[in-house]
Design an enzyme around this catalytic site. Structure first.
Site, PDB file in Angstrom:
ATOM      1  N   GLU A   1       1.103   8.069  -0.394  1.00 16.88           N
ATOM      2  CA  GLU A   1       0.239   8.692   0.626  1.00 16.88           C
ATOM      3  C   GLU A   1       0.140  10.196   0.396  1.00 16.88           C
ATOM      4  O   GLU A   1      -0.927  10.805   0.579  1.00 16.88           O
ATOM      5  CB  GLU A   1       0.772   8.394   2.044  1.00 16.88           C
TER       6      GLU A   1
ATOM      7  N   SER B   1       8.321   3.969   3.400  1.00 12.11           N
ATOM      8  CA  SER B   1       8.755   5.190   4.086  1.00 12.11           C
ATOM      9  C   SER B   1       9.024   4.915   5.565  1.00 12.11           C
ATOM     10  O   SER B   1      10.066   5.294   6.111  1.00 12.11           O
ATOM     11  CB  SER B   1       7.670   6.255   3.919  1.00 12.11           C
TER      12      SER B   1
END
Ligand code: 2E6
Ligand code: F3S
Length: 319
Positions: free
Chosen positions: A133, A231
């Site tokens: 990301e 994450s």
């Protein structure tokens, strides 16, 4: 431990799939239905091996970069984590048919970063180096236009071009508490800094962390169902530990459970990262059920009703 030993299992709610993950997986499944196999997917569609393996079995082919894909008319799906601008441009150069499964809440951050840059601001991204990301968000602007901030120490070390023309955006899956500290340090050092109201952490990340915070002090151990490269899942393990849970572990499958680690517990909290399917939660509860006399309840801290539209190409495909 004997099958008669009681074990109270408390399920965090919400847990598991968020709207962006649900949409991303649907995009691959509907593309397989509409166009047939193969459907190429750039990067794990979401960070979960079980999801990836299930889609592989249906004909999805996973790659890390577009140059691993032969010239083809088959669809290419970009993962939920988002991609640098160069990726769709390269796909267009090769006349590839692509479907973008980037979560709309990640795309929103891309738009914010571009807006700040267009307004002449220097942009900071709070996030973790190397995460897809972060690579995708940094890749929305020319090389070097975004500086990555990972810690409060990075804030102290950062040298702005002009402290009056600074803006920040964030990764969507960060620790709410760590990010609040970083944002506070940025605002203290650069009072004119612009940014979102708080940060860009998404609703799903926020809700799952809040749910863990409530349960963690009440249980002897906490399981987070999820993958080590996820994450948001890793942040849930940290939140459990920091909120007073004496034992917290990330578990991918029931077969990974370290039974010694959970020896002697009588209350177990269970949650799942945003990319972890509920089947895996069920499988893990069943494994405890085979060893303990379990009772299962839910602790509801929020209700989620959000859902995202599919890309127009897939809207008419029956689910
Ligand atoms: C896209 C953006 C945010 O590692 P991370 O938590 O970002 O990703 P996943 O795939 O584990 O979770 C969903 C997701 C997708 N989160
Ligand atoms: Fe999107 Fe947040 Fe899920 S950014 S993919 S809703 S974890």
């Amino acid at each position: 431990m004997a099958k008669t030993d009681p074990l109270e299992i408390i399920l965090c709610a919400p847990r598991g799939f968020c709207a962006g993950v649900d949409r991303a997986i649907q995009i691959v499944e509907l593309a397989l239905q509409k166009y047939g196999a193969p459907v190429y997917v750039r990067h794990e569609i979401v960070h979960n091996k079980y999801v990836v393996d299930s889609l592989k079995a249906k004909g999805a082919v996973f790659v890390e970069e577009l140059d691993e894909i032969p010239d083809t008319e088959a669809p290419v799906v970009f993962s939920a984590h988002g991609v640098p601008k160069k990726v769709p441009l390269d796909a267009e150069k090769r006349a590839m048919f692509y479907l973008d499964a980037t979560c709309p809440l990640v795309s929103k951050v891309h738009v914010e970063a571009q807006r700040h840059h267009a307004d002449g601001m220097e942009v900071l991204l709070i996030g973790h180096a190397g995460h897809p990301e972060v690579i995708g968000t940094m890749g929305q602007l020319p090389d070097g236009a975004i500086s990555l901030i990972e810690t409060v120490d990075d804030v102290a070390a950062f040298e702005p071009r002009d402290p009056e023309k600074l803006a920040f955006v964030t990764q969507t899956t960060l620790s709410v508490d760590d990010t609040a500290n970083i944002v506070a340090a940025l605002k203290a050092r650069f009072p004119a800094i612009q940014g979102p109201h708080k940060e860009d952490i998404c609703y799903a990340t926020t809700n799952r962390q809040e749910a863990v915070k409530q349960i963690a002090p009440e249980v002897d151990a906490m399981i987070v169902v999820g993958a080590p490269n996820s994450s948001n899942s890793m942040r849930l393990v940290e939140v459990a530990e920091r909120s007073g849970c004496p034992r917290a572990a990330l578990v991918q499958r029931a077969s990974d459970i370290d039974w010694d680690f959970f020896a002697g517990i009588s209350r177990l909290g269970v949650t799942a990262g945003a990319s972890a399917p509920e089947q895996l939660v069920d499988e893990i509860i069943e494994a405890f059920g085979a060893r303990y006399d379990i009772s299962v309840s839910s602790n509801v801290t929020a209700r989620e009703t959000i859902s995202f539209n599919l890309p127009k190409e897939l809207r008419a495909v029956p689910a």
